[in-house]
Write an enzyme that holds these catalytic residues in place. Structure first.
Site, PDB file in Angstrom:
ATOM      1  N   LYS A  70       0.807  -1.228   0.000  1.00  0.00           N
ATOM      2  CA  LYS A  70       0.000   0.000   0.000  1.00  0.00           C
ATOM      3  C   LYS A  70       0.843   1.283   0.000  1.00  0.00           C
ATOM      4  O   LYS A  70       0.447   2.273  -0.597  1.00  0.00           O
ATOM      5  CB  LYS A  70      -0.934   0.007   1.212  1.00  0.00           C
ATOM      6  CG  LYS A  70      -2.103  -0.976   1.076  1.00  0.00           C
ATOM      7  CD  LYS A  70      -3.007  -0.875   2.291  1.00  0.00           C
ATOM      8  CE  LYS A  70      -4.376  -1.459   1.990  1.00  0.00           C
ATOM      9  NZ  LYS A  70      -5.352  -1.148   3.041  1.00  0.00           N
ATOM     10  N   ASP A 107     -10.216   3.386   2.108  1.00  0.00           N
ATOM     11  CA  ASP A 107     -10.444   2.688   3.386  1.00  0.00           C
ATOM     12  C   ASP A 107     -11.243   3.550   4.367  1.00  0.00           C
ATOM     13  O   ASP A 107     -12.155   3.070   5.039  1.00  0.00           O
ATOM     14  CB  ASP A 107      -9.110   2.286   4.029  1.00  0.00           C
ATOM     15  CG  ASP A 107      -8.465   1.103   3.336  1.00  0.00           C
ATOM     16  OD1 ASP A 107      -9.194   0.300   2.731  1.00  0.00           O
ATOM     17  OD2 ASP A 107      -7.227   0.981   3.397  1.00  0.00           O
TER      18      ASP A 107
END
Ligand code: ATR
Length: 277
Positions: A70, A107
């Protein structure tokens, strides 16, 4: 490269076999009658840049990236959204027609949408939030809670320096509390979030004393195996409104699917059932 081919998307991680994203996106593709594919890809860190450079030429319109890629994906991208910069990680990449890679992080969006859908009376501004844990997931949670107007966040982490680092970054609306005192944060909290891995199947339990939890507080756990963690079970017994963590996974996928395949999918009971199967 042309996007008039059958669109391909997928998820890149290492390992990747456990990912529920393929089931989720394939469910939406089928439900919406879209002729696309979503593929799990096991890619080593050293190969990430090469793979990302090649995928658009093979017909990919974008990918999700997961652990451990990420942060690196963010540095490889040509364009980065503000929220991905703030969180310091990307979970969604869009391969633009001009060849550039656009990185986003959904997210925090998924976290908030899960609360909005499953605790519809939740008012973020109504009082402080208590956040347990200061890892990668906590960054997205903290950024999104501040964004929707939570007035103050009390943050506690076993390794205090990680919480202090987040406090430095996110500023005066964050207060760090020692891990041994974490139970004290709950007295005032209207929103309580476990972002640690404690309580997950195979991990130790969360041992923070929960006596202070207020009746009516909205309590959520990012852990979703089991769906009802001992932490959520205990909070429910104390009159809290509990929201399990599976919805965050489902909702974070919505903006990505829409960008890649052109239609916004919905998160409903059939979506949940697909991922739980
Ligand atoms: P993620 O991206 O899921 O947040 P992470 O960055 O590895 O993963 O963070 C895991 C979180 O769970 C951290 O807050 C971690 O606390 P430390 O920073 O002290 O490691 C927390 N955690 C994991 N195991 C723990 C344990 N046994 N006791 C307390 N906290 C724990």
């Amino acid at each position: 490269m042309t996007h008039s081919k059958i669109p391909l998307a997928g998820v890149i991680g290492c390992p990747i076999a456990h990912s529920k994203s393929p089931q989720l996106h394939r469910h939406w593709l089928k439900m919406l009658g879209i002729s696309g594919y979503y593929i799990p890809m096991h890619v080593e860190t050293d190969d990430l840049e090469t793979v990302l450079g090649a995928l658009p030429r093979a017909g990919f319109v974008g990918v999700n990236v997961t652990v451990p890629h990420k942060e690196k994906a963010l540095s490889i991208a040509d364009l980065v959204t503000d929220r991905a910069t703030l969180i310091g990680a990307a979970n969604t990449l869009i391969f633009r027609k001009d060849g550039r890679i656009h990185a986003d992080n959904t997210d925090g969006y998924g976290f908030i949408q899960n609360l909005r859908q499953n605790a519809p009376g939740w008012i973020p501004e109504s009082g402080p939030a208590a956040v347990l844990g200061a890892g990668g997931a906590a960054r997205a949670v903290i950024a999104s809670l501040l964004d929707v107007g939570v007035p103050e966040i009390l943050l506690s982490n076993r390794t205090r320096v990680r919480a202090d680092a987040l406090q430095q970054e996110f500023g005066r609306r964050l207060t760090v509390v020692d891990w041994v005192q974490a139970g004290n944060m709950l007295d005032e909290a209207r929103t309580v979030v476990n972002t640690t891995s404690l309580g997950m199947i195979g991990c130790p339990p969360l041992r923070v004393p929960l006596d202070g939890l207020r009746e009516g507080a909205v309590v959520t756990d990012l852990v979703y195996t089991p769906l009802e963690t001992p932490f959520l079970h205990e909070a429910k017994k104390r009159g809290c409104i509990t929201v399990d963590g599976l919805g965050m996974l489902l909702h974070q996928a919505v903006p990505a699917f829409e960008r890649w395949f052109g239609t916004r999918p919905t998160v409903d009971s059939a979506t949940r059932a697909t991922v739980l199967r």
